[in-house]
Design an enzyme around this catalytic site. Sequence first.
Site, PDB file in Angstrom:
ATOM      1  N   GLY A  70       0.807  -1.226   0.000  1.00 23.27           N
ATOM      2  CA  GLY A  70       0.000   0.000   0.000  1.00 23.27           C
ATOM      3  C   GLY A  70       0.832   1.264   0.000  1.00 23.27           C
ATOM      4  O   GLY A  70       1.999   1.287  -0.415  1.00 23.27           O
ATOM      5  N   LYS A 111      10.986   7.720   5.106  1.00 23.15           N
ATOM      6  CA  LYS A 111      11.973   7.570   6.193  1.00 23.15           C
ATOM      7  C   LYS A 111      13.355   7.234   5.633  1.00 23.15           C
ATOM      8  O   LYS A 111      14.383   7.672   6.172  1.00 23.15           O
ATOM      9  CB  LYS A 111      11.517   6.518   7.201  1.00 23.15           C
ATOM     10  N   HIS A 169      23.427   3.160  30.663  1.00 21.97           N
ATOM     11  CA  HIS A 169      24.104   4.448  30.568  1.00 21.97           C
ATOM     12  C   HIS A 169      25.297   4.322  29.621  1.00 21.97           C
ATOM     13  O   HIS A 169      25.973   3.299  29.650  1.00 21.97           O
ATOM     14  CB  HIS A 169      24.607   4.859  31.958  1.00 21.97           C
TER      15      HIS A 169
HETATM   16  P1  FAD Z   1      -2.978   2.041   2.196  1.00 21.71           P
HETATM   17  O1  FAD Z   1      -1.611   1.848   2.681  1.00 21.71           O
HETATM   18  O2  FAD Z   1      -3.294   3.293   1.455  1.00 21.71           O
HETATM   19  O3  FAD Z   1      -3.337   0.772   1.295  1.00 21.71           O
HETATM   20  C1  FAD Z   1      -4.566   0.669   0.636  1.00 21.71           C
HETATM   21  C2  FAD Z   1      -4.388  -0.256  -0.554  1.00 21.71           C
HETATM   22  O4  FAD Z   1      -5.670  -0.525  -1.115  1.00 21.71           O
HETATM   23  C3  FAD Z   1      -3.561   0.376  -1.684  1.00 21.71           C
HETATM   24  O5  FAD Z   1      -2.457  -0.465  -1.979  1.00 21.71           O
HETATM   25  C4  FAD Z   1      -4.529   0.464  -2.864  1.00 21.71           C
HETATM   26  O6  FAD Z   1      -3.888   0.213  -4.108  1.00 21.71           O
HETATM   27  C5  FAD Z   1      -5.528  -0.645  -2.532  1.00 21.71           C
HETATM   28  N1  FAD Z   1      -6.856  -0.495  -3.122  1.00 21.71           N
HETATM   29  C6  FAD Z   1      -7.671   0.599  -3.099  1.00 21.71           C
HETATM   30  N2  FAD Z   1      -8.852   0.294  -3.686  1.00 21.71           N
HETATM   31  C7  FAD Z   1      -8.775  -1.016  -4.081  1.00 21.71           C
HETATM   32  C8  FAD Z   1      -9.684  -1.893  -4.712  1.00 21.71           C
HETATM   33  N3  FAD Z   1     -10.939  -1.524  -5.007  1.00 21.71           N
HETATM   34  N4  FAD Z   1      -9.267  -3.147  -4.975  1.00 21.71           N
HETATM   35  C9  FAD Z   1      -8.013  -3.576  -4.664  1.00 21.71           C
HETATM   36  N5  FAD Z   1      -7.121  -2.769  -4.035  1.00 21.71           N
HETATM   37  C10 FAD Z   1      -7.506  -1.503  -3.738  1.00 21.71           C
HETATM   38  N6  FAD Z   1       2.042   6.509   8.799  1.00 21.71           N
HETATM   39  C11 FAD Z   1       2.768   6.167   9.884  1.00 21.71           C
HETATM   40  O7  FAD Z   1       2.230   5.523  10.796  1.00 21.71           O
HETATM   41  N7  FAD Z   1       4.102   6.485   9.988  1.00 21.71           N
HETATM   42  C12 FAD Z   1       4.735   7.184   9.020  1.00 21.71           C
HETATM   43  O8  FAD Z   1       5.932   7.457   9.141  1.00 21.71           O
HETATM   44  C13 FAD Z   1       3.998   7.577   7.883  1.00 21.71           C
HETATM   45  N8  FAD Z   1       4.604   8.265   6.892  1.00 21.71           N
HETATM   46  C14 FAD Z   1       3.886   8.588   5.775  1.00 21.71           C
HETATM   47  C15 FAD Z   1       4.527   9.310   4.784  1.00 21.71           C
HETATM   48  C16 FAD Z   1       3.838   9.670   3.635  1.00 21.71           C
HETATM   49  C17 FAD Z   1       4.552  10.438   2.548  1.00 21.71           C
HETATM   50  C18 FAD Z   1       2.480   9.277   3.482  1.00 21.71           C
HETATM   51  C19 FAD Z   1       1.723   9.632   2.234  1.00 21.71           C
HETATM   52  C20 FAD Z   1       1.824   8.575   4.476  1.00 21.71           C
HETATM   53  C21 FAD Z   1       2.522   8.230   5.640  1.00 21.71           C
HETATM   54  N9  FAD Z   1       1.918   7.543   6.687  1.00 21.71           N
HETATM   55  C22 FAD Z   1       2.633   7.204   7.801  1.00 21.71           C
HETATM   56  C23 FAD Z   1       0.502   7.132   6.618  1.00 21.71           C
HETATM   57  C24 FAD Z   1       0.405   5.650   6.196  1.00 21.71           C
HETATM   58  O9  FAD Z   1       1.036   5.472   4.951  1.00 21.71           O
HETATM   59  C25 FAD Z   1      -1.057   5.230   6.120  1.00 21.71           C
HETATM   60  O10 FAD Z   1      -1.681   5.499   7.369  1.00 21.71           O
HETATM   61  C26 FAD Z   1      -1.164   3.750   5.829  1.00 21.71           C
HETATM   62  O11 FAD Z   1      -0.545   3.418   4.609  1.00 21.71           O
HETATM   63  C27 FAD Z   1      -2.644   3.342   5.764  1.00 21.71           C
HETATM   64  O12 FAD Z   1      -2.715   1.970   5.544  1.00 21.71           O
HETATM   65  P2  FAD Z   1      -4.002   1.335   4.845  1.00 21.71           P
HETATM   66  O13 FAD Z   1      -3.713  -0.124   4.751  1.00 21.71           O
HETATM   67  O14 FAD Z   1      -5.231   1.780   5.526  1.00 21.71           O
HETATM   68  O15 FAD Z   1      -4.050   1.975   3.383  1.00 21.71           O
HETATM   69  P1  NAD Z   2      -1.659  16.952   7.743  1.00 19.22           P
HETATM   70  O1  NAD Z   2      -3.086  16.968   8.126  1.00 19.22           O
HETATM   71  O2  NAD Z   2      -0.671  16.393   8.681  1.00 19.22           O
HETATM   72  O3  NAD Z   2      -1.176  18.448   7.457  1.00 19.22           O
HETATM   73  C1  NAD Z   2      -1.794  19.250   6.501  1.00 19.22           C
HETATM   74  C2  NAD Z   2      -1.431  20.689   6.806  1.00 19.22           C
HETATM   75  O4  NAD Z   2      -1.838  21.472   5.712  1.00 19.22           O
HETATM   76  C3  NAD Z   2      -2.127  21.226   8.048  1.00 19.22           C
HETATM   77  O5  NAD Z   2      -1.188  21.862   8.862  1.00 19.22           O
HETATM   78  C4  NAD Z   2      -3.153  22.198   7.470  1.00 19.22           C
HETATM   79  O6  NAD Z   2      -3.431  23.288   8.326  1.00 19.22           O
HETATM   80  C5  NAD Z   2      -2.449  22.650   6.200  1.00 19.22           C
HETATM   81  N1  NAD Z   2      -3.324  23.128   5.139  1.00 19.22           N
HETATM   82  C6  NAD Z   2      -4.538  22.622   4.768  1.00 19.22           C
HETATM   83  N2  NAD Z   2      -5.023  23.326   3.708  1.00 19.22           N
HETATM   84  C7  NAD Z   2      -4.085  24.267   3.403  1.00 19.22           C
HETATM   85  C8  NAD Z   2      -4.000  25.278   2.409  1.00 19.22           C
HETATM   86  N3  NAD Z   2      -4.974  25.449   1.518  1.00 19.22           N
HETATM   87  N4  NAD Z   2      -2.912  26.074   2.395  1.00 19.22           N
HETATM   88  C9  NAD Z   2      -1.906  25.905   3.321  1.00 19.22           C
HETATM   89  N5  NAD Z   2      -1.949  24.959   4.276  1.00 19.22           N
HETATM   90  C10 NAD Z   2      -3.008  24.144   4.312  1.00 19.22           C
HETATM   91  O7  NAD Z   2      -1.612  16.256   6.302  1.00 19.22           O
HETATM   92  P2  NAD Z   2      -0.383  15.691   5.466  1.00 19.22           P
HETATM   93  O8  NAD Z   2       0.882  16.328   5.896  1.00 19.22           O
HETATM   94  O9  NAD Z   2      -0.822  15.793   4.055  1.00 19.22           O
HETATM   95  O10 NAD Z   2      -0.375  14.171   5.879  1.00 19.22           O
HETATM   96  C11 NAD Z   2      -1.551  13.380   5.675  1.00 19.22           C
HETATM   97  C12 NAD Z   2      -1.666  12.321   6.715  1.00 19.22           C
HETATM   98  O11 NAD Z   2      -0.727  11.278   6.454  1.00 19.22           O
HETATM   99  C13 NAD Z   2      -1.346  12.777   8.127  1.00 19.22           C
HETATM  100  O12 NAD Z   2      -2.440  13.395   8.731  1.00 19.22           O
HETATM  101  C14 NAD Z   2      -0.993  11.480   8.800  1.00 19.22           C
HETATM  102  O13 NAD Z   2      -2.193  10.827   9.153  1.00 19.22           O
HETATM  103  C15 NAD Z   2      -0.308  10.707   7.679  1.00 19.22           C
HETATM  104  N6  NAD Z   2       1.175  10.840   7.791  1.00 19.22           N
HETATM  105  C16 NAD Z   2       1.774  10.393   8.920  1.00 19.22           C
HETATM  106  C17 NAD Z   2       3.141  10.498   9.063  1.00 19.22           C
HETATM  107  C18 NAD Z   2       3.781   9.987  10.323  1.00 19.22           C
HETATM  108  O14 NAD Z   2       3.128   9.245  11.055  1.00 19.22           O
HETATM  109  N7  NAD Z   2       5.023  10.341  10.618  1.00 19.22           N
HETATM  110  C19 NAD Z   2       3.916  11.068   8.060  1.00 19.22           C
HETATM  111  C20 NAD Z   2       3.281  11.523   6.915  1.00 19.22           C
HETATM  112  C21 NAD Z   2       1.902  11.395   6.795  1.00 19.22           C
END
Ligand code: FAD
Ligand code: NAD
Length: 474
Positions: free
Chosen positions: A45, A56, A450
């Site tokens: 995903g 990361k 430590h």
């Molecule tokens: P997803 O990982 O989005 O997986 C859903 C899957 O469903 C996808 O592979 C998609 O192709 C598939 N799918 C959709 N519709 C269908 C369908 N109809 N049939 C078959 N397959 C389908 N979270 C953290 O906890 N720590 C982090 O450091 C972190 N960093 C992030 C950094 C970035 C840049 C981003 C974008 C997100 C980050 N997140 C992080 C958030 C994290 O990636 C999501 O919370 C997590 O992937 C959600 O898992 P999920 O299984 O719900 O969905």
């Molecule tokens: P976010 O909700 O963390 O941050 C979005 C930011 O955009 C907020 O501060 C909001 O005020 C601002 N914003 C919204 N509309 C705007 C606009 N029109 N102009 C300027 N600023 C605006 O969302 P994200 O950074 O896109 O990340 C999405 C989600 O993915 C997170 O909420 C989190 O659940 C997940 N994620 C988690 C991690 C992690 O766990 N380390 C890392 C990346 C993403």
Amino acid sequence: MVVGDITSSTTLLVIGAGPAGYVTAIRAAQYGIEVTLVERAEPGGTCLNHGCIPSKALIDATDVAHTAATAEDRGIHADPAVDLAGMVEWKDGVVDQLTTGIDRLCKANSVNLVEGTARFADEHTARIAGAGEGQGSSTLEFDHAVIATGSRPIELPTVPFDGEVVIDSRRALTLEAIPDSMVVVGGGYIGMELASVFAKLGTDVTVLEQLDAILPAYDDAVTRPVARRANDLGIDVECGCTVEGVERTGETARVETTTEEGETETHATDCVLVAVGREPVTDTLGLGAINLEPSPDGFLETDATGRTAHDHIYAVGDVAGEPMLAHAGMHDGRIAAAAIADEPLPADPQAVPTVVFTDPEIATVGQTEAEAESAGFDPVVGTFPFRASGRALSTGRPEGQVTIVADATEGYILGGQIVGTEASELIAEIGLAIELGATLEDLVGTVHTHPTRSEAVMEAAENALDRAIHTLNR
Ligand code: FAD
Ligand code: NAD
């Protein structure tokens, strides 16, 4: 994994092989349930392919280069040359190892992993459209289904993605060249994590946040060191500004903003990364066929076990709402699998930790002092600054602190907030303390090695008890 035009059946259909989906599938199979896991793209995903892991990997790799380049005070004079293609190739290798691992784990646990897009035909049937050309469709009958379709980036109508200059986080993790300049719209998780990646690569980064502060979900006490470091890295953070639109000018763009005072500004840049939040993916599913409506905010509503309005259909992970975090989704998956198997449910977590992998990292679990007060506790707070830690000083990164919140009467640990290097690892101890009902005395009675950063957790607990040794008492 080629799907022919046939009808087959399964006990459990899991849709989406992200962290929530594959964990549900594997755990359900471990309970002896026959499972078909359908994924339209790559196993793993968003998390493994376009989110947690690649981001990361780049955070770490760019930090290696930046640390080497800025270690003169430690007697190191280096000028590392960054080969972005090499860095991206290494990052892709890490991702490949993990996605291949999911494939192997599915096989080892007898989960039938199928490539295709699943769409409901009725409450016990899905059509699976094959992923590749000529792969056709098939029909799959199921007793139970788990929806784990995740989320995607929100697109601002005024700043639409074009995949070249105006990009989302997925594209930002695969850039072929280091942009000279980048405007990041949104100072949240993704915006602040990736701002430091590009700043360390030498990009001139500007973060535009519409609210009054970056990382608005967190307290000032933990975001202040991150804002200070961003400033040191040359990141220009502009809060309280609304993005009005973007104009493409060939290979570059001009972003128009208005400030809270109503002034208009223009930011000329090579690249615009829009990271303003994520929205659930439900439009791939044909929910109309099963009369399941998402809530007004787009998420699928569930009970505590993940069950939707239909007893036999569950939703887990990002598609089921906040917190949209991989570890929360994986926990959802374990619960849903147990509920479907009619097995004892895993313990209800007291607290779900959060981590922002900024520089320095922020990690929290449980309640802040203010939250504990609102919940009716009489909280006591202890802190320990990393500048008093021998280990933190010896790594050259002594900024930040550990804060522990406990109940003043019984001493039970209620929460913790950490900002500093390796906060993401340190928070696990406080999380465990909360889950075990541990007290401040339990933490100070645990011998910590430590010199380590983990001593700061024990020292913060001592500070809460007015028995601090390496810092002054409250
Ligand atoms: P997803 O990982 O989005 O997986 C859903 C899957 O469903 C996808 O592979 C998609 O192709 C598939 N799918 C959709 N519709 C269908 C369908 N109809 N049939 C078959 N397959 C389908 N979270 C953290 O906890 N720590 C982090 O450091 C972190 N960093 C992030 C950094 C970035 C840049 C981003 C974008 C997100 C980050 N997140 C992080 C958030 C994290 O990636 C999501 O919370 C997590 O992937 C959600 O898992 P999920 O299984 O719900 O969905
Ligand atoms: P976010 O909700 O963390 O941050 C979005 C930011 O955009 C907020 O501060 C909001 O005020 C601002 N914003 C919204 N509309 C705007 C606009 N029109 N102009 C300027 N600023 C605006 O969302 P994200 O950074 O896109 O990340 C999405 C989600 O993915 C997170 O909420 C989190 O659940 C997940 N994620 C988690 C991690 C992690 O766990 N380390 C890392 C990346 C993403």
